[in-house]
Design a protein around this motif. Structure first.
Motif, short mmCIF file in Angstrom:
data_model
loop_
_atom_site.label_atom_id
_atom_site.label_comp_id
_atom_site.label_asym_id
_atom_site.label_seq_id
_atom_site.Cartn_x
_atom_site.Cartn_y
_atom_site.Cartn_z
N GLU A 54 -15.65 29.63 3.30
CA GLU A 54 -15.68 28.70 4.43
C GLU A 54 -14.27 28.18 4.75
O GLU A 54 -13.88 28.12 5.92
CB GLU A 54 -16.61 27.52 4.13
N ALA A 55 -13.50 27.81 3.74
CA ALA A 55 -12.14 27.30 3.97
C ALA A 55 -11.26 28.35 4.63
O ALA A 55 -10.45 28.04 5.52
CB ALA A 55 -11.52 26.83 2.66
N MET A 56 -11.41 29.60 4.24
CA MET A 56 -10.62 30.67 4.85
C MET A 56 -11.10 30.94 6.28
O MET A 56 -10.29 31.20 7.17
CB MET A 56 -10.70 31.94 4.01
N ARG A 57 -12.40 30.85 6.51
CA ARG A 57 -12.94 31.05 7.86
C ARG A 57 -12.34 30.01 8.81
O ARG A 57 -12.06 30.32 9.97
CB ARG A 57 -14.46 30.95 7.83
N GLU A 58 -12.13 28.80 8.31
CA GLU A 58 -11.56 27.73 9.14
C GLU A 58 -10.17 28.08 9.68
O GLU A 58 -9.77 27.56 10.71
CB GLU A 58 -11.46 26.42 8.34
N VAL A 59 -9.44 28.93 8.98
CA VAL A 59 -8.09 29.32 9.43
C VAL A 59 -8.08 30.75 9.99
O VAL A 59 -7.04 31.37 10.12
CB VAL A 59 -7.03 29.15 8.31
N GLY A 60 -9.27 31.26 10.31
CA GLY A 60 -9.37 32.55 10.99
C GLY A 60 -9.26 33.77 10.10
O GLY A 60 -8.97 34.86 10.58
N VAL A 61 -9.52 33.61 8.79
CA VAL A 61 -9.46 34.75 7.87
C VAL A 61 -10.85 34.91 7.24
O VAL A 61 -11.32 34.02 6.54
CB VAL A 61 -8.38 34.53 6.77
N ASP A 62 -11.48 36.04 7.51
CA ASP A 62 -12.84 36.29 7.03
C ASP A 62 -12.80 37.08 5.72
O ASP A 62 -12.38 38.23 5.69
CB ASP A 62 -13.62 37.07 8.09
N ILE A 63 -13.24 36.43 4.64
CA ILE A 63 -13.32 37.12 3.34
C ILE A 63 -14.77 37.23 2.87
O ILE A 63 -15.02 37.49 1.69
CB ILE A 63 -12.43 36.45 2.27
N SER A 64 -15.72 37.06 3.79
CA SER A 64 -17.13 37.06 3.41
C SER A 64 -17.60 38.39 2.83
O SER A 64 -18.57 38.43 2.08
CB SER A 64 -18.00 36.67 4.61
N ALA A 65 -16.92 39.48 3.15
CA ALA A 65 -17.32 40.79 2.63
C ALA A 65 -16.64 41.14 1.30
O ALA A 65 -16.94 42.17 0.70
CB ALA A 65 -17.01 41.88 3.66
N TRP A 102 1.61 31.14 -10.35
CA TRP A 102 1.41 30.05 -9.40
C TRP A 102 0.39 29.08 -9.99
O TRP A 102 -0.79 29.42 -10.14
CB TRP A 102 0.90 30.57 -8.06
N THR A 103 0.84 27.89 -10.33
CA THR A 103 -0.03 26.87 -10.88
C THR A 103 -0.73 26.14 -9.74
O THR A 103 -0.08 25.46 -8.95
CB THR A 103 0.77 25.87 -11.74
N LEU A 104 -2.03 26.35 -9.64
CA LEU A 104 -2.83 25.77 -8.58
C LEU A 104 -4.15 25.29 -9.16
O LEU A 104 -4.66 25.86 -10.12
CB LEU A 104 -3.14 26.83 -7.50
N ASP A 105 -4.72 24.25 -8.56
CA ASP A 105 -6.04 23.79 -9.00
C ASP A 105 -7.06 24.91 -8.81
O ASP A 105 -6.96 25.71 -7.88
CB ASP A 105 -6.47 22.57 -8.19
N ASP A 106 -8.05 24.93 -9.69
CA ASP A 106 -9.12 25.92 -9.60
C ASP A 106 -10.19 25.41 -8.64
O ASP A 106 -10.72 24.32 -8.84
CB ASP A 106 -9.71 26.14 -11.00
N PRO A 107 -10.53 26.18 -7.60
CA PRO A 107 -11.55 25.72 -6.66
C PRO A 107 -12.99 25.88 -7.16
O PRO A 107 -13.92 25.48 -6.47
CB PRO A 107 -11.30 26.59 -5.43
N ALA A 108 -13.18 26.44 -8.35
CA ALA A 108 -14.53 26.66 -8.87
C ALA A 108 -15.31 25.34 -8.91
O ALA A 108 -14.82 24.33 -9.41
CB ALA A 108 -14.47 27.27 -10.27
N GLY A 109 -16.50 25.36 -8.35
CA GLY A 109 -17.36 24.19 -8.37
C GLY A 109 -16.96 23.11 -7.39
O GLY A 109 -17.56 22.03 -7.37
N GLN A 110 -15.93 23.36 -6.57
CA GLN A 110 -15.45 22.37 -5.62
C GLN A 110 -16.04 22.64 -4.24
O GLN A 110 -16.34 23.77 -3.89
CB GLN A 110 -13.92 22.45 -5.51
N GLY A 111 -16.13 21.59 -3.45
CA GLY A 111 -16.56 21.73 -2.06
C GLY A 111 -15.38 22.12 -1.18
O GLY A 111 -14.23 22.15 -1.63
N VAL A 112 -15.67 22.40 0.08
CA VAL A 112 -14.64 22.87 1.00
C VAL A 112 -13.51 21.84 1.17
O VAL A 112 -12.35 22.20 1.35
CB VAL A 112 -15.26 23.30 2.35
N HIS A 113 -13.84 20.55 1.06
CA HIS A 113 -12.79 19.52 1.20
C HIS A 113 -11.74 19.64 0.10
O HIS A 113 -10.56 19.44 0.34
CB HIS A 113 -13.41 18.12 1.18
N ALA A 114 -12.16 19.97 -1.10
CA ALA A 114 -11.23 20.14 -2.22
C ALA A 114 -10.50 21.48 -2.15
O ALA A 114 -9.39 21.62 -2.67
CB ALA A 114 -11.97 20.02 -3.55
N VAL A 115 -11.12 22.47 -1.51
CA VAL A 115 -10.52 23.81 -1.41
C VAL A 115 -9.39 23.84 -0.38
O VAL A 115 -8.41 24.56 -0.55
CB VAL A 115 -11.60 24.87 -1.10
#
Length: 139
Positions: A54-65, A102-115
């Motif tokens: 969903e977060a990627m879709r918001e910026v026009g990048v479709d990774i649903s497949a 690249w040290t980044l927070d893990d989005p696992a279990g997070q909602g789109v707002h955190a992603v």
């Protein structure tokens, strides 16, 4: 890396369901056919994180497949740059490869707002990587 072939970049995280998927998607989207892009995980999940999709879709990048893939030594060997995102010692190391962690927070279990902030940080780093590789970002 010779000038006659395009650079190859591998993004790695544990589950290949969030950070590495976003990194690969941004690099493919912004670099187009001027770079080979792969992603993998040391312990892949069954599906890509829906909040990441969903977060990627918001910026026009479709990774649903996309689907998480298992990290292999072959994938590392054929890559010029290996970008790890929290995979720790599970990522094989080969001489002559460029490794970035690249040290980044893990989005696992997070909602789109955190992603969203994770997504934006990854896009920023991918744009910097493209500059380092001498590739102008599209769009």
């Amino acid at each position: 890396m010779s000038e006659s072939r395009k650079p190859s970049v591998l993004f790695v995280c544990v589950h290949n369901a969030g950070r590495s998927q976003m990194g690969a998607a941004f690099l493919a989207h912004l670099g187009g056919d001027r770079v080979d892009v792969r992603s993998a995980g040391s312990a892949p999940a069954e599906t890509v994180n829906p909040a990441v999709v969903e977060a990627m879709r918001e910026v026009g990048v479709d990774i649903s497949a996309e689907a998480p893939k298992l990290l292999t030594a072959d994938a590392v060997q054929v890559s010029d740059v290996v970008i790890t995102m929290g995979c720790g010692d599970a990522c094989p190391v080969f001489p002559g490869k460029r490794y970035l962690d690249w040290t980044l927070d893990d989005p696992a279990g997070q909602g789109v707002h955190a992603v969203r902030p994770i997504r934006d940080a990854i896009e920023h780093r991918v744009r910097g990587l493209l500059t380092e590789l001498g590739i102008e970002a599209r769009g």
